[in-house]
Design an enzyme around this catalytic site. Structure first.
Site, PDB file in Angstrom:
ATOM      1  N   THR A  51       0.840  -1.198   0.000  1.00  0.00           N
ATOM      2  CA  THR A  51       0.000   0.000   0.000  1.00  0.00           C
ATOM      3  C   THR A  51       0.870   1.240   0.000  1.00  0.00           C
ATOM      4  O   THR A  51       2.066   1.197   0.298  1.00  0.00           O
ATOM      5  CB  THR A  51      -0.896   0.056   1.245  1.00  0.00           C
ATOM      6  OG1 THR A  51      -0.105   0.422   2.387  1.00  0.00           O
ATOM      7  CG2 THR A  51      -1.580  -1.272   1.501  1.00  0.00           C
ATOM      8  N   ASP A  52       0.259   2.362  -0.295  1.00  0.00           N
ATOM      9  CA  ASP A  52       0.900   3.640  -0.017  1.00  0.00           C
ATOM     10  C   ASP A  52       0.773   3.905   1.486  1.00  0.00           C
ATOM     11  O   ASP A  52       0.078   3.196   2.214  1.00  0.00           O
ATOM     12  CB  ASP A  52       0.271   4.755  -0.847  1.00  0.00           C
ATOM     13  CG  ASP A  52       1.257   5.887  -1.126  1.00  0.00           C
ATOM     14  OD1 ASP A  52       2.192   6.075  -0.324  1.00  0.00           O
ATOM     15  OD2 ASP A  52       1.084   6.594  -2.131  1.00  0.00           O
ATOM     16  N   TYR A  53       1.415   4.948   1.946  1.00  0.00           N
ATOM     17  CA  TYR A  53       1.561   5.218   3.383  1.00  0.00           C
ATOM     18  C   TYR A  53       0.196   5.365   4.062  1.00  0.00           C
ATOM     19  O   TYR A  53      -0.546   6.311   3.801  1.00  0.00           O
ATOM     20  CB  TYR A  53       2.383   6.497   3.576  1.00  0.00           C
ATOM     21  CG  TYR A  53       3.007   6.669   4.928  1.00  0.00           C
ATOM     22  CD1 TYR A  53       4.377   6.526   5.105  1.00  0.00           C
ATOM     23  CD2 TYR A  53       2.236   6.970   6.044  1.00  0.00           C
ATOM     24  CE1 TYR A  53       4.968   6.690   6.346  1.00  0.00           C
ATOM     25  CE2 TYR A  53       2.815   7.128   7.293  1.00  0.00           C
ATOM     26  CZ  TYR A  53       4.175   6.984   7.445  1.00  0.00           C
ATOM     27  OH  TYR A  53       4.759   7.150   8.689  1.00  0.00           O
ATOM     28  N   GLY A  54      -0.122   4.398   4.939  1.00  0.00           N
ATOM     29  CA  GLY A  54      -1.346   4.477   5.728  1.00  0.00           C
ATOM     30  C   GLY A  54      -2.626   4.251   4.958  1.00  0.00           C
ATOM     31  O   GLY A  54      -3.718   4.532   5.473  1.00  0.00           O
TER      32      GLY A  54
END
Length: 764
Positions: free
Chosen positions: A290-293
């Site tokens: 995933t991307d951050y968070g």
């Protein structure tokens, strides 16, 4: 003393035995990947399998991880698969040792960082790199970045970013290749090759690439970062998805899902996107992070609580959770409740472990921790020269009324807030940069030493609004001062000069992530200063620093010479001087159209036609046709545009045939002549328009390009082979089809100024 000596001897014996044991273990041949991973997973608990899906930040990039931190605890408990943003071979070795020697199964960690356009030798921002149209040099830039990053212990980069974008308000256009899928695909392939090699088993000077942001992130509404994306699947397949597919076919090792929605479902939880398209259609066999968070952010999209969105992400095809800790917090519970299956957890875990196998970490977890390479392979003279050469190729000459190149004589005034700021040399997304790189002022001082006098003044703030300037600086600010006083200082030195060079534009962090702008004109106090300098009736050169296309209509009307220099990386000062003083001729060509005003956005070359089109080049308003009352349709500078210090003449096009069969090919040729007095490079571009299709087709599409070098007076025949594959597209049913009919073939120096011919494609 004898007892102490005995204890020391025993301790040394244990250490040497342990080292020998580990060395022997590292040198033992591994079983084939599938067998090795299966055996390892057979020893793992559910918690350890879920732990492999967990990616956390190190905390401080430079100082490493505290042994008492939650990250250290996760490592020791086998609950962490990867770490981002830890820099330095010694820091990385220490943490890797913790994973290998203090966790139950000793599974090594993957260390990643955003190595976007260089590590410590910083190349121009990716949008600028694309404007070179120099695929071998772009590949070399990725190869150098991988060599430097791996020399410092890192072996996973969150690059290339291949998002197509037609809206320059979106700050992350700086990180991509622009608006065109064909060029974007070729650059995506080159970057993957440069980082990874063939990607089967990585050598120690290669790193795993991560394709991002999958998918459509660049289509965010209103150019606002993280915003909604909504488009037809036909548009996805024909305009936005090709660079992602190209990177997958080049063997990219990992893929990062994007923040945005796709068909109203966030990409991180979108099974159609991650499984149906990426894995089943394109045969991707790496892992998805995933991307951050992003998993937790799906709660804001209304997709459920943390347990629900984590299960949604896993079932969709997400393998690794970046910084949400949603997998480690909820997947075991979801497994017990039957909301996910052990097969789904196993599949994700296997993909992560296979990446570690390919990286060679099970053979030797410290293979990227060679201190000698840290001293010899980073920021070398060879790397800096490559960055300097490529930077010069990225600059786009937008206008030149017989001002450039400048002579190294007399007195030159260098004025502007971007002229002497180390913080703003590298460009956005350069977290590893040292910020000790030479500024433009320092570069000019060196270039002019003993030949001309250089005078300098900052001249203005970036903008009058101090809050806006602070928000756009992101801790990389320049000194603020009194605008009236700074302007007067600039005018005073300008009056003493023979020529004025203005270094103006936006701060480097005014483009990039979370750097959307609603107004792309030159900031107020800079424009006012430029107006005053022009009143002195002296030659003025505007060096436009930007991470995106900006609006330069006023400047085009009033400034004699405009060179778009983007953010050119660690060698900015020298590279600009190479072009400014004529040692190299500018050869960059735009990969995003530059609008005349904000109301035109989005403006892009490969648009569909309308039922009431205005003829290309029309310079007046036409009632009941598709145009504006107050501005013409065409951009200020079209896609592919860029001037040189010389001039090029294109002959009419020659076609080897005016017909082509479904299994044949033809050639299209033009003769390009350098009619000026400078040796220079030219980027010759091929465009095709499908005149009749089962769906509406773009007015033109880039289908080929060649970068050539011509000496003054030299000519060269440039030939393109047109195959049926260049004529295919995705139809209404998303089938990749070849339809018979007429095609316009166009060759020229940009998307506007082309020579034309027509070809008929025969059916089977």
């Amino acid at each position: 003393m004898k007892r102490l000596a005995l204890l020391i001897a025993v301790a040394l014996s244990v250490i040497m035995s342990f080292a020998a044991k580990n060395k022997k273990k590292a040198q033992q041949p591994l079983k084939p990947m599938n067998e090795f991973v299966s055996e390892l997973m057979g020893k793992m608990t559910v918690q350890e399998k879920i732990g492999q899906l967990n990616l956390l930040p190190s905390g401080d990039i430079q100082t490493g991880i505290s042994e008492n931190s939650s990250v250290s605890e996760a490592i020791r408990n086998g609950r962490l698969g990867a770490i981002l943003n830890l820099k330095g071979v010694e820091n990385i070795r220490k943490v890797q040792q913790m994973a290998v020697e203090e966790s139950r199964l000793g599974i090594p960690i993957i260390f990643g960082m955003d190595v976007i356009h260089g590590y410590e030798t910083i190349f121009p921002i990716p949008l600028a790199l694309a404007c070179s149209w120099d695929i071998p040099a772009i590949e070399q830039s990725a190869r150098i970045a991988a060599k430097e990053a791996t020399a410092d212990g890192l072996f996973w980069t969150y690059s290339p970013m291949v998002d197509i974008s037609i809206d320059p308000r979106w700050g992350r256009v700086a990180e991509g290749a622009g608006e065109d899928p064909f060029l974007g695909s070729r650059i995506a392939e080159a970057m993957v090759r440069g980082y990874q090699g063939d990607g089967s088993i990585y050598s120690t000077d290669k790193m795993m690439a991560c394709l991002k942001h999958y998918a459509l992130y660049g289509g965010s509404e209103a150019g606002r970062d993280y915003n909604t994306v909504d488009m037809s699947r036909i548009r996805m397949y024909n305009q936005y998805l090709p660079p992602y597919k190209a990177a997958v076919e080049a063997g990219v090792g990992s893929v990062m899902s994007s923040f945005n929605t796709v068909d109203y479902v966030p990409a991180t939880g979108n099974k159609w996107l991650l499984t149906d398209v990426l894995r089943r259609q394109w045969k991707f066999d790496g892992f998805v992070v995933t991307d951050y968070g992003a998993i937790n952010e799906m709660m804001n999209h209304g997709m459920g609580n943390q347990q629900q969105v984590a299960a949604l992400a896993l079932k969709a095809g997400t393998d690794m959770d970046m910084c949400s800790e949603a997998f480690t917090a909820t997947l075991e519970k979801s497994l017990q409740e039957g909301k996910v299956t052990i097969d789904e957890i196993n599949q994700a875990c296997r993909r992560v472990l296979e990446a570690k196998y390919k990286l060679g970490l099970f053979h030797d977890p410290y293979r990227y921790c060679d201190k000698k390479r840290r001293a010899s392979d980073i920021y070398t003279a060879e790397h800096r020269q490559a960055a300097r050469n490529l930077a010069a190729e990225t600059f786009v000459l937008l206008k030149n009324d017989h001002v450039l190149p400048l002579k190294k004589q007399g007195t030159i005034a260098l004025i502007g807030p971007l002229a002497d700021t180390k913080n703003n040399v590298p460009g956005s997304w350069a977290p590893t940069a040292t910020y000790q790189y030479p500024t433009l002022r320092e570069g000019m001082q060196k270039a002019l030493q003993g030949k001309a006098t250089l005078l300098y003044a900052q001249g203005s703030n970036i903008c009058r609004d101090s809050v806006l300037q602070a928000d756009g600086s992101f801790y990389r600010s320049i000194p603020r001062g009194d605008d009236a006083r700074m302007r007067q200082e600039a005018l005073d030195i300008a009056r003493k000069a023979d020529v004025i060079v203005c270094a103006m534009g936006e701060l480097q962090e005014m483009s990039g992530e979370c750097a959307s702008r609603s107004d792309l004109e030159l900031f107020d106090v800079q424009r006012e200063l430029l107006e005053e300098l022009l009143k002195l009736d002296k030659p003025v050169v505007l060096l436009n620093f930007a991470g995106r296309p900006t609006v330069l209509s006023w400047e085009q009307q009033h400034v004699p010479a405009i060179l778009n220099v983007w953010f050119a990386g660690s060698e900015t000062g020298d590279a600009i001087c190479d072009v400014l003083f004529g040692d190299k001729s500018p050869s960059g060509k735009l990969t995003m159209s530059m609008p005349k005003n904000m109301g035109q956005i989005p403006v892009y070359y490969n648009h569909l036609n309308t039922g009431r089109p205005v003829a290309e080049g029309t310079q007046k308003f036409v009632k009941f046709q598709s145009n504006y009352l107050d501005v013409r349709n065409e951009p200020l500078y079209p896609f592919g545009y860029g001037l040189s210090f010389t001039t090029f003449e294109y002959s009419d096009m020659t076609l080897s045939s005016n017909q082509v069969s479904a299994d044949g090919s033809i050639t299209a040729s033009v003769t390009v002549k350098n009619t000026g007095s400078y040796d220079a490079d030219e980027v010759v571009q091929l465009y095709i328009c499908d005149k009749v299709g089962s769906i509406s087709r773009p007015v033109k599409e880039l289908k080929g390009f060649k970068r050539i070098h011509l000496k003054a007076g030299e000519s060269q025949v440039v030939t393109f082979t047109i195959t049926p594959d260049l004529l295919k597209f995705y139809d209404y049913n998303l089938d990749y089809v070849l339809e018979p009919g007429d095609f316009d073939i166009m060759i020229g120096p940009n998307s506007r100024d082309v020579k034309r011919g027509r070809v008929y494609l025969r059916g089977n």
